[in-house]
Scaffold this active site. Sequence first.
Site, PDB file in Angstrom:
ATOM      1  N   HIS A  58      42.741  40.212  44.471  1.00 17.28           N
ATOM      2  CA  HIS A  58      43.090  40.881  43.219  1.00 17.28           C
ATOM      3  C   HIS A  58      44.292  40.208  42.573  1.00 17.28           C
ATOM      4  O   HIS A  58      44.974  39.415  43.196  1.00 17.28           O
ATOM      5  CB  HIS A  58      43.410  42.362  43.463  1.00 17.28           C
ATOM      6  CG  HIS A  58      44.596  42.586  44.352  1.00 17.28           C
ATOM      7  ND1 HIS A  58      44.494  42.666  45.722  1.00 17.28           N
ATOM      8  CD2 HIS A  58      45.918  42.731  44.069  1.00 17.28           C
ATOM      9  CE1 HIS A  58      45.696  42.862  46.241  1.00 17.28           C
ATOM     10  NE2 HIS A  58      46.584  42.889  45.260  1.00 17.28           N
TER      11      HIS A  58
ATOM     12  N   GLU B  30      45.423  45.376  40.823  1.00 19.10           N
ATOM     13  CA  GLU B  30      46.325  46.365  41.409  1.00 19.10           C
ATOM     14  C   GLU B  30      47.320  46.799  40.343  1.00 19.10           C
ATOM     15  O   GLU B  30      47.903  45.970  39.649  1.00 19.10           O
ATOM     16  CB  GLU B  30      47.070  45.769  42.607  1.00 19.10           C
ATOM     17  CG  GLU B  30      48.004  46.748  43.269  1.00 19.10           C
ATOM     18  CD  GLU B  30      48.686  46.186  44.506  1.00 19.10           C
ATOM     19  OE1 GLU B  30      49.416  46.958  45.153  1.00 19.10           O
ATOM     20  OE2 GLU B  30      48.499  44.989  44.823  1.00 19.10           O
TER      21      GLU B  30
ATOM     22  N   GLN C  29      49.709  29.967  36.573  1.00 18.85           N
ATOM     23  CA  GLN C  29      48.501  30.654  36.129  1.00 18.85           C
ATOM     24  C   GLN C  29      47.605  31.041  37.279  1.00 18.85           C
ATOM     25  O   GLN C  29      47.649  30.448  38.351  1.00 18.85           O
ATOM     26  CB  GLN C  29      47.692  29.780  35.163  1.00 18.85           C
ATOM     27  CG  GLN C  29      47.183  28.520  35.817  1.00 18.85           C
ATOM     28  CD  GLN C  29      46.543  27.558  34.861  1.00 18.85           C
ATOM     29  OE1 GLN C  29      45.339  27.409  34.893  1.00 18.85           O
ATOM     30  NE2 GLN C  29      47.340  26.898  34.046  1.00 18.85           N
TER      31      GLN C  29
ATOM     32  N   GLU D 239      44.514  32.803  33.052  1.00 19.04           N
ATOM     33  CA  GLU D 239      43.573  31.902  32.383  1.00 19.04           C
ATOM     34  C   GLU D 239      42.174  32.462  32.586  1.00 19.04           C
ATOM     35  O   GLU D 239      41.701  32.587  33.713  1.00 19.04           O
ATOM     36  CB  GLU D 239      43.661  30.501  32.992  1.00 19.04           C
ATOM     37  CG  GLU D 239      42.603  29.547  32.482  1.00 19.04           C
ATOM     38  CD  GLU D 239      42.562  28.243  33.277  1.00 19.04           C
ATOM     39  OE1 GLU D 239      41.454  27.707  33.450  1.00 19.04           O
ATOM     40  OE2 GLU D 239      43.633  27.772  33.738  1.00 19.04           O
TER      41      GLU D 239
END
Length: 181
Positions: free
Chosen positions: A122, A168, A29, A95
């Site tokens: 990002h 992105e 995550q 998350e």
Amino acid sequence: MEGRGVTDEAVSSACKDGDPITKDYMMQQTMLRVKDPARSLDFYTRVLGLTFLQKIDFPSMRFTLYFLGYEEKSDIPADIKERTAWTFSRRGTLELTHNWGSESDESLTYHNGNNEPRGFGHIGIAVPDVNAACKVFEDQGVTFVKKPDSGKMKDLAFIQDPDGYWIEILSPNNMVSLMLP
């Protein structure tokens, strides 16, 4: 290293095999703090097509976690214990953490890592066709940081979520051409 980054030899030297225990580890995550979970959930599900996997409340600490991923809704277990184990066994989930009350705090913003001091940059979403995805994003009023035909790196884009985090948008097949001089 000055001016060119780390050499290929230095990268090879720095990267070692992990302890054998790590062979079953996975990237599970990435967590982003969000101010308004309704806006963020709408963005990540409707705009980016992620599937809502699970919500976990922590009342004593006044926050909620929302897990999303690129999964089939029909694969999500109904039983809460099975769903929790399943959610935490998925690769590359997102998350979203909501600290209760943040949605009504006018002065609260989260640092996206791309302004000084820089840090986090990002997340990346792979799509089959960057231009087609960006056309949909434009139609939905998404904020662009970079469109596919702008800047030095063509055929990839950066958009922003409701909290200003950069995302992105890339096509795996285009990445090789981006690396060519």
